[in-house]
Design a protein around this motif. Structure first.
Motif, mmCIF file in Angstrom:
data_model
loop_
_atom_site.group_PDB
_atom_site.id
_atom_site.type_symbol
_atom_site.label_atom_id
_atom_site.label_comp_id
_atom_site.label_asym_id
_atom_site.label_seq_id
_atom_site.Cartn_x
_atom_site.Cartn_y
_atom_site.Cartn_z
ATOM 1 N N THR A 1 0.807 -1.215 0.000
ATOM 2 C CA THR A 1 0.000 0.000 0.000
ATOM 3 C C THR A 1 0.841 1.267 0.000
ATOM 4 O O THR A 1 0.568 2.192 -0.765
ATOM 5 C CB THR A 1 -0.964 -0.001 1.200
ATOM 6 O OG1 THR A 1 -1.706 -1.222 1.173
ATOM 7 C CG2 THR A 1 -1.925 1.168 1.134
ATOM 8 N N ALA A 2 1.844 1.350 0.853
ATOM 9 C CA ALA A 2 2.653 2.570 0.933
ATOM 10 C C ALA A 2 3.375 2.842 -0.391
ATOM 11 O O ALA A 2 3.403 3.988 -0.864
ATOM 12 C CB ALA A 2 3.664 2.460 2.071
ATOM 13 N N LEU A 3 3.935 1.802 -0.981
ATOM 14 C CA LEU A 3 4.613 1.971 -2.273
ATOM 15 C C LEU A 3 3.622 2.308 -3.378
ATOM 16 O O LEU A 3 3.921 3.100 -4.282
ATOM 17 C CB LEU A 3 5.408 0.718 -2.624
ATOM 18 C CG LEU A 3 6.627 0.436 -1.745
ATOM 19 C CD1 LEU A 3 7.226 -0.929 -2.076
ATOM 20 C CD2 LEU A 3 7.667 1.539 -1.897
ATOM 21 N N ALA A 4 2.430 1.720 -3.309
ATOM 22 C CA ALA A 4 1.389 2.018 -4.297
ATOM 23 C C ALA A 4 0.975 3.488 -4.201
ATOM 24 O O ALA A 4 0.835 4.172 -5.229
ATOM 25 C CB ALA A 4 0.178 1.113 -4.089
ATOM 26 N N GLU A 5 0.801 3.979 -2.993
ATOM 27 C CA GLU A 5 0.413 5.383 -2.820
ATOM 28 C C GLU A 5 1.508 6.324 -3.315
ATOM 29 O O GLU A 5 1.218 7.354 -3.918
ATOM 30 C CB GLU A 5 0.073 5.661 -1.360
ATOM 31 C CG GLU A 5 -1.233 5.016 -0.945
ATOM 32 C CD GLU A 5 -1.534 5.107 0.551
ATOM 33 O OE1 GLU A 5 -0.674 5.626 1.313
ATOM 34 O OE2 GLU A 5 -2.622 4.668 0.953
ATOM 35 N N GLN A 6 2.759 5.967 -3.083
ATOM 36 C CA GLN A 6 3.876 6.766 -3.567
ATOM 37 C C GLN A 6 3.896 6.787 -5.103
ATOM 38 O O GLN A 6 4.073 7.836 -5.716
ATOM 39 C CB GLN A 6 5.186 6.213 -3.026
ATOM 40 C CG GLN A 6 6.405 7.021 -3.403
ATOM 41 C CD GLN A 6 7.677 6.427 -2.801
ATOM 42 O OE1 GLN A 6 7.640 5.449 -2.065
ATOM 43 N NE2 GLN A 6 8.797 7.024 -3.126
ATOM 44 N N ALA A 7 3.700 5.627 -5.727
ATOM 45 C CA ALA A 7 3.660 5.561 -7.198
ATOM 46 C C ALA A 7 2.466 6.339 -7.741
ATOM 47 O O ALA A 7 2.570 6.987 -8.790
ATOM 48 C CB ALA A 7 3.610 4.106 -7.659
ATOM 49 N N TYR A 8 1.343 6.296 -7.023
ATOM 50 C CA TYR A 8 0.153 7.045 -7.457
ATOM 51 C C TYR A 8 0.444 8.548 -7.439
ATOM 52 O O TYR A 8 0.049 9.269 -8.363
ATOM 53 C CB TYR A 8 -1.044 6.706 -6.581
ATOM 54 C CG TYR A 8 -2.334 7.299 -7.090
ATOM 55 C CD1 TYR A 8 -2.997 6.744 -8.178
ATOM 56 C CD2 TYR A 8 -2.888 8.419 -6.490
ATOM 57 C CE1 TYR A 8 -4.175 7.285 -8.666
ATOM 58 C CE2 TYR A 8 -4.069 8.971 -6.965
ATOM 59 C CZ TYR A 8 -4.707 8.408 -8.048
ATOM 60 O OH TYR A 8 -5.872 8.946 -8.530
ATOM 61 N N LYS A 9 1.135 9.021 -6.413
ATOM 62 C CA LYS A 9 1.502 10.441 -6.352
ATOM 63 C C LYS A 9 2.426 10.811 -7.512
ATOM 64 O O LYS A 9 2.305 11.898 -8.092
ATOM 65 C CB LYS A 9 2.168 10.767 -5.018
ATOM 66 C CG LYS A 9 1.188 10.806 -3.868
ATOM 67 C CD LYS A 9 1.868 11.098 -2.548
ATOM 68 C CE LYS A 9 0.853 11.007 -1.422
ATOM 69 N NZ LYS A 9 1.483 11.215 -0.115
ATOM 70 N N SER A 10 3.323 9.909 -7.869
ATOM 71 C CA SER A 10 4.184 10.146 -9.029
ATOM 72 C C SER A 10 3.356 10.215 -10.309
ATOM 73 O O SER A 10 3.630 11.031 -11.192
ATOM 74 C CB SER A 10 5.243 9.055 -9.155
ATOM 75 O OG SER A 10 6.141 9.107 -8.082
ATOM 76 N N CYS A 11 2.337 9.362 -10.394
ATOM 77 C CA CYS A 11 1.424 9.397 -11.542
ATOM 78 C C CYS A 11 0.705 10.741 -11.613
ATOM 79 O O CYS A 11 0.564 11.328 -12.692
ATOM 80 C CB CYS A 11 0.376 8.292 -11.446
ATOM 81 S SG CYS A 11 0.968 6.640 -11.749
ATOM 82 N N GLN A 12 0.232 11.208 -10.466
ATOM 83 C CA GLN A 12 -0.472 12.493 -10.424
ATOM 84 C C GLN A 12 0.432 13.617 -10.921
ATOM 85 O O GLN A 12 0.009 14.449 -11.736
ATOM 86 C CB GLN A 12 -0.941 12.806 -9.003
ATOM 87 C CG GLN A 12 -2.080 11.940 -8.528
ATOM 88 C CD GLN A 12 -2.413 12.206 -7.063
ATOM 89 O OE1 GLN A 12 -1.532 12.255 -6.204
ATOM 90 N NE2 GLN A 12 -3.688 12.382 -6.785
#
Length: 170
Positions: free
Chosen positions: A131-142
């Motif tokens: 989850t933490a890595l997914a949220e970090q990657a999502y922020k990079s996507c944003q």
């Protein structure tokens, strides 16, 4: 005149832009403006407004994975390829032919590719329960998505017909 258009202009010598866009010399910086013939060709081949709307749909779609929803179309091996979207197909084909000589085009292409790489990483992390890595990657996507949209809007502002329509609205 927009921020990116002041920075990224076609090179006066006609050569391809350097791969490190952040180090362009000041004498190469100026406005991204397309000539009428080029603008007509770009507008006939591609709807920039639709590309912006289409690209903006990616983030909510990816966000559904964080909510536990699954979508078989969101596979990391497919999403990683930046040609999997209509925008990516255009960027690698007719967009490159029409606008590839502008340094800002290469930046747009790289930002779009980075978005897809981060989206794939996000999917991998979600599927692995990280989850933490997914949220970090999502922020990079944003972040990458906002850059893609800004570059597309800047490209659109550089089109002569778009500038005339914007002036008429004032």
């Amino acid at each position: 005149m927009g921020f990116f258009s002041r920075l990224f202009q076609p090179r006066s010598d006609g050569l391809k832009a350097p791969s490190d866009w952040s180090s362009l010399p000041a004498e190469e910086a100026s406005e991204l403006v397309l000539f009428d013939e080029e603008a007509g060709r770009v507008m006939a081949q591609f709807d920039i407004d639709a590309a912006i709307v289409g690209h903006e749909r990616w983030l909510p779609w990816l966000g559904t994975l964080l909510q536990g929803q699954r979508d078989e179309r969101l596979r990391a091996d497919v999403v990683q390829d930046d040609r999997c979207s209509e925008l990516g197909q255009w960027l690698h084909d007719s967009g490159r032919a029409a606008l590839g000589h502008f340094p800002a085009f290469d930046m747009l292409l790289r930002r779009h590719r980075y978005f897809h790489q981060q989206a794939a990483a996000f999917i991998i992390h979600v599927e692995a329960g990280e989850t933490a890595l997914a949220e970090q990657a999502y922020k990079s996507c944003q972040h990458a998505s906002r850059q893609v949209v800004l570059l597309l809007k800047e490209l659109q502002r550089g089109l002569p017909g778009t500038r005339r329509r914007a002036a008429a609205k004032r």
